[in-house]
Design a protein around this motif. Structure first.
Motif, PDB file in Angstrom:
ATOM      1  N   LEU A   9       0.819  -1.211   0.000  1.00 38.97           N
ATOM      2  CA  LEU A   9       0.000   0.000   0.000  1.00 38.97           C
ATOM      3  C   LEU A   9       0.851   1.259   0.000  1.00 38.97           C
ATOM      4  O   LEU A   9       0.536   2.232  -0.676  1.00 38.97           O
ATOM      5  CB  LEU A   9      -0.949  -0.021   1.201  1.00 38.97           C
ATOM      6  N   LYS A  10       1.943   1.239   0.737  1.00 36.48           N
ATOM      7  CA  LYS A  10       2.791   2.437   0.793  1.00 36.48           C
ATOM      8  C   LYS A  10       3.341   2.788  -0.585  1.00 36.48           C
ATOM      9  O   LYS A  10       3.381   3.956  -0.966  1.00 36.48           O
ATOM     10  CB  LYS A  10       3.914   2.234   1.810  1.00 36.48           C
ATOM     11  N   GLN A  11       3.754   1.782  -1.346  1.00 35.39           N
ATOM     12  CA  GLN A  11       4.261   2.032  -2.691  1.00 35.39           C
ATOM     13  C   GLN A  11       3.155   2.563  -3.598  1.00 35.39           C
ATOM     14  O   GLN A  11       3.374   3.446  -4.412  1.00 35.39           O
ATOM     15  CB  GLN A  11       4.861   0.748  -3.277  1.00 35.39           C
ATOM     16  N   VAL A  12       1.964   2.017  -3.444  1.00 39.64           N
ATOM     17  CA  VAL A  12       0.824   2.488  -4.232  1.00 39.64           C
ATOM     18  C   VAL A  12       0.545   3.957  -3.921  1.00 39.64           C
ATOM     19  O   VAL A  12       0.323   4.769  -4.833  1.00 39.64           O
ATOM     20  CB  VAL A  12      -0.425   1.617  -3.954  1.00 39.64           C
ATOM     21  N   ILE A  13       0.584   4.319  -2.649  1.00 42.30           N
ATOM     22  CA  ILE A  13       0.337   5.709  -2.262  1.00 42.30           C
ATOM     23  C   ILE A  13       1.376   6.635  -2.898  1.00 42.30           C
ATOM     24  O   ILE A  13       1.036   7.692  -3.438  1.00 42.30           O
ATOM     25  CB  ILE A  13       0.326   5.862  -0.723  1.00 42.30           C
ATOM     26  N   SER A  42      -9.328   0.540   2.719  1.00 38.71           N
ATOM     27  CA  SER A  42     -10.137   1.107   3.793  1.00 38.71           C
ATOM     28  C   SER A  42      -9.406   2.289   4.431  1.00 38.71           C
ATOM     29  O   SER A  42      -8.180   2.363   4.389  1.00 38.71           O
ATOM     30  CB  SER A  42     -10.410   0.055   4.861  1.00 38.71           C
ATOM     31  N   PRO A  43     -10.165   3.208   5.029  1.00 35.95           N
ATOM     32  CA  PRO A  43      -9.520   4.298   5.770  1.00 35.95           C
ATOM     33  C   PRO A  43      -8.592   3.760   6.858  1.00 35.95           C
ATOM     34  O   PRO A  43      -7.557   4.350   7.147  1.00 35.95           O
ATOM     35  CB  PRO A  43     -10.702   5.065   6.378  1.00 35.95           C
ATOM     36  N   GLY A  44      -8.957   2.604   7.431  1.00 36.74           N
ATOM     37  CA  GLY A  44      -8.142   1.996   8.476  1.00 36.74           C
ATOM     38  C   GLY A  44      -6.792   1.496   7.991  1.00 36.74           C
ATOM     39  O   GLY A  44      -5.904   1.226   8.788  1.00 36.74           O
ATOM     40  N   SER A  45      -6.631   1.359   6.676  1.00 44.99           N
ATOM     41  CA  SER A  45      -5.321   0.991   6.133  1.00 44.99           C
ATOM     42  C   SER A  45      -4.602   2.195   5.531  1.00 44.99           C
ATOM     43  O   SER A  45      -3.381   2.318   5.636  1.00 44.99           O
ATOM     44  CB  SER A  45      -5.455  -0.128   5.097  1.00 44.99           C
ATOM     45  N   ILE A  46      -5.354   3.113   4.934  1.00 43.66           N
ATOM     46  CA  ILE A  46      -4.740   4.284   4.276  1.00 43.66           C
ATOM     47  C   ILE A  46      -4.115   5.236   5.285  1.00 43.66           C
ATOM     48  O   ILE A  46      -2.955   5.636   5.139  1.00 43.66           O
ATOM     49  CB  ILE A  46      -5.786   5.041   3.419  1.00 43.66           C
ATOM     50  N   TYR A  47      -4.854   5.628   6.302  1.00 46.71           N
ATOM     51  CA  TYR A  47      -4.348   6.670   7.196  1.00 46.71           C
ATOM     52  C   TYR A  47      -3.125   6.243   8.012  1.00 46.71           C
ATOM     53  O   TYR A  47      -2.180   7.029   8.144  1.00 46.71           O
ATOM     54  CB  TYR A  47      -5.481   7.254   8.049  1.00 46.71           C
ATOM     55  N   PRO A  48      -3.080   5.018   8.525  1.00 42.33           N
ATOM     56  CA  PRO A  48      -1.830   4.597   9.181  1.00 42.33           C
ATOM     57  C   PRO A  48      -0.646   4.560   8.199  1.00 42.33           C
ATOM     58  O   PRO A  48       0.476   4.911   8.558  1.00 42.33           O
ATOM     59  CB  PRO A  48      -2.151   3.196   9.704  1.00 42.33           C
ATOM     60  N   GLN A  52       2.817   6.677   8.516  1.00 42.75           N
ATOM     61  CA  GLN A  52       4.131   6.051   8.469  1.00 42.75           C
ATOM     62  C   GLN A  52       4.999   6.661   7.369  1.00 42.75           C
ATOM     63  O   GLN A  52       6.187   6.924   7.583  1.00 42.75           O
ATOM     64  CB  GLN A  52       4.000   4.537   8.243  1.00 42.75           C
ATOM     65  N   LEU A  53       4.409   6.922   6.215  1.00 42.27           N
ATOM     66  CA  LEU A  53       5.162   7.548   5.122  1.00 42.27           C
ATOM     67  C   LEU A  53       5.634   8.951   5.502  1.00 42.27           C
ATOM     68  O   LEU A  53       6.732   9.364   5.134  1.00 42.27           O
ATOM     69  CB  LEU A  53       4.307   7.597   3.849  1.00 42.27           C
ATOM     70  N   GLU A  54       4.802   9.650   6.266  1.00 38.79           N
ATOM     71  CA  GLU A  54       5.198  10.978   6.740  1.00 38.79           C
ATOM     72  C   GLU A  54       6.345  10.854   7.743  1.00 38.79           C
ATOM     73  O   GLU A  54       7.336  11.591   7.661  1.00 38.79           O
ATOM     74  CB  GLU A  54       4.000  11.688   7.371  1.00 38.79           C
ATOM     75  N   GLN A  55       6.257   9.907   8.667  1.00 36.70           N
ATOM     76  CA  GLN A  55       7.333   9.685   9.641  1.00 36.70           C
ATOM     77  C   GLN A  55       8.632   9.277   8.951  1.00 36.70           C
ATOM     78  O   GLN A  55       9.716   9.638   9.398  1.00 36.70           O
ATOM     79  CB  GLN A  55       6.935   8.602  10.649  1.00 36.70           C
ATOM     80  N   ASP A  56       8.514   8.536   7.853  1.00 35.75           N
ATOM     81  CA  ASP A  56       9.690   8.092   7.095  1.00 35.75           C
ATOM     82  C   ASP A  56      10.269   9.198   6.218  1.00 35.75           C
ATOM     83  O   ASP A  56      11.286   9.009   5.557  1.00 35.75           O
ATOM     84  CB  ASP A  56       9.337   6.886   6.215  1.00 35.75           C
TER      85      ASP A  56
END
Length: 130
Positions: A9-13, A42-48, A52-56
């Motif tokens: 998901l992170k790569q997709v984002i 789901s929002p429960g997967s996107i927002y975390p 994490q991407l912001e923290q990284d």
């Protein structure tokens, strides 16, 4: 599980944000559009994942309007995206294989108009490889 889900998901984002900023809700809608409606994170997967991407350091909040946060890639995020896109034609062929297998497994869920579009793309590809 789709190619998009296998890639992570992170790569997709990161891929979805490469051209312009978006809210989390817009990212969800765009992933659904790109997968022809077969995957809606789901929002429960996107927002975390966004957190994490912001923290990284791969994305940042570009602006806030009321409760809406708009995300965009950072320089580091663009570099990371470039690394994953650097596989060239061989990487694209591998990705295409995953997409095709997913479409085959879910062919009963594809809208008839989308089936026409897919067949046109297959014909174009076949003609270009001849």
């Amino acid at each position: 599980m789709s190619w998009f889900q296998k890639r992570g998901l992170k790569q997709v984002i990161l891929n979805v944000l490469k051209d312009h900023e978006m809210t989390g809700s817009q990212i969800i809608d765009e992933v659904e559009r790109l997968t022809l409606g077969m995957w809606r994170p789901s929002p429960g997967s996107i927002y975390p994942a966004l957190d994490q991407l912001e923290q990284d350091g791969l994305l940042k909040i570009s602006r806030v309007e009321g409760w809406k946060k708009y995300y965009e890639l950072t320089k580091k995020g663009r570099e990371e995206l470039g690394k994953s896109e650097g596989g060239g034609v061989n990487d694209v062929v591998s990705q295409l294989e995953f997409v095709i297998r997913y479409l085959i497994e879910n062919s009963d869920k594809i809208d008839p108009k989308q089936k026409i579009k897919i067949n046109q793309l297959i014909d174009e590809l076949r003609n270009s490889l001849s």
